[in-house]
Motif scaffolding. Structure first.
Motif, PDB file in Angstrom:
ATOM      1  N   PHE A  96      28.065 -27.643   0.433  1.00  0.00           N
ATOM      2  CA  PHE A  96      27.040 -26.667   0.069  1.00  0.00           C
ATOM      3  C   PHE A  96      27.766 -25.419  -0.401  1.00  0.00           C
ATOM      4  N   LEU A 101      23.897 -14.989  -1.479  1.00  0.00           N
ATOM      5  CA  LEU A 101      22.723 -15.086  -0.611  1.00  0.00           C
ATOM      6  C   LEU A 101      22.399 -13.674  -0.134  1.00  0.00           C
ATOM      7  N   LYS A 111      19.421 -19.508  -2.661  1.00  0.00           N
ATOM      8  CA  LYS A 111      19.560 -20.880  -3.135  1.00  0.00           C
ATOM      9  C   LYS A 111      21.037 -21.211  -3.265  1.00  0.00           C
ATOM     10  N   ASP A 124      17.040 -24.575  -1.128  1.00  0.00           N
ATOM     11  CA  ASP A 124      16.789 -23.278  -0.506  1.00  0.00           C
ATOM     12  C   ASP A 124      17.529 -23.202   0.822  1.00  0.00           C
ATOM     13  N   LEU A 125      18.015 -22.008   1.139  1.00  0.00           N
ATOM     14  CA  LEU A 125      18.635 -21.761   2.434  1.00  0.00           C
ATOM     15  C   LEU A 125      17.933 -20.557   3.052  1.00  0.00           C
ATOM     16  N   ASP A 126      17.535 -20.702   4.292  1.00  0.00           N
ATOM     17  CA  ASP A 126      16.896 -19.633   5.045  1.00  0.00           C
ATOM     18  C   ASP A 126      17.428 -19.706   6.465  1.00  0.00           C
ATOM     19  N   ALA A 127      18.362 -18.818   6.793  1.00  0.00           N
ATOM     20  CA  ALA A 127      19.007 -18.843   8.105  1.00  0.00           C
ATOM     21  C   ALA A 127      18.647 -17.596   8.894  1.00  0.00           C
ATOM     22  N   VAL A 142      17.692 -27.439   7.374  1.00  0.00           N
ATOM     23  CA  VAL A 142      17.416 -27.727   5.972  1.00  0.00           C
ATOM     24  C   VAL A 142      16.824 -29.125   5.885  1.00  0.00           C
TER      25      VAL A 142
END
Length: 177
Positions: A96, A101, A111, A124-127, A142
């Motif tokens: 990845f 970000l 993204k 999409d990444l949402d941490a 994810v």
């Protein structure tokens, strides 16, 4: 002398604004979960690495690399089928990467590009971020469809056991600046 002071100040400002992330594998964890026609399943990722640079508002050049054959379920038949599905012999790493970000409050969003078995997709990444001084803990998950990466969900027992198409990558990563 004035030039020396300017260079020192410039280095100080640059080093405080941008910080290389240091990954702590001994405290971090990652797993992949999914379903099948018989029961839910889970694989632990034993070897992965995370690199990048962080500012107050962004994570830049983030790269997370998973050694494909380090995924283990505790069942060698399932492990072998997973390695075949992601073509681990030809593509030993799942990667990845994200150029930028955004950090907003206690979240990192954006993204990035995920490569599995030679197939690349933007995801999409949402941490969630938990900060403790210079340490950061990133937690998130994810959801993916194997078919989006041209992976045929594995089967066993002559096709009577079928793996679901959807999997979830769960991560809990510890980093320091």
């Amino acid at each position: 002398m004035a030039l020396y002071i300017r260079v020192v100040l410039l280095l100080f400002i640059t080093n405080s604004a941008y910080a290389q992330l240091h990954f702590h594998p001994e405290r971090s964890s990652m797993k992949i979960t999914g379903t099948s026609s018989l029961h839910d399943w889970e694989m632990t990722v034993n070897e992965f690495n995370v690199t990048g640079v962080i500012t107050h508002t962004q994570v830049q050049n983030l790269k997370a690399t998973i050694k494909a054959k380090s995924m283990e379920s505790g069942k060698s038949i399932m492990d072998d089928k997973a390695y075949d599905a992601v073509q681990a012999d030809d593509y030993p790493e799942i990667i990845f990467s994200a150029k930028t970000l955004q950090i907003s409050g206690n979240s990192i969003v954006g993204k990035g590009n995920l490569v599995i078995g030679g197939e690349s997709r933007v995801i999409d990444l949402d941490a969630e971020i938990v900060k403790n001084g210079a340490e950061m803990q990133l937690q998130g998950k994810v959801p993916l469809k194997m078919s989006d990466f041209d992976i045929t969900p594995p089967t066993a027992m002559f096709g009577t056991l079928k793996t679901g198409d959807e999997v979830v990558i769960h991560y809990d990563i510890f980093l320091t600046k």
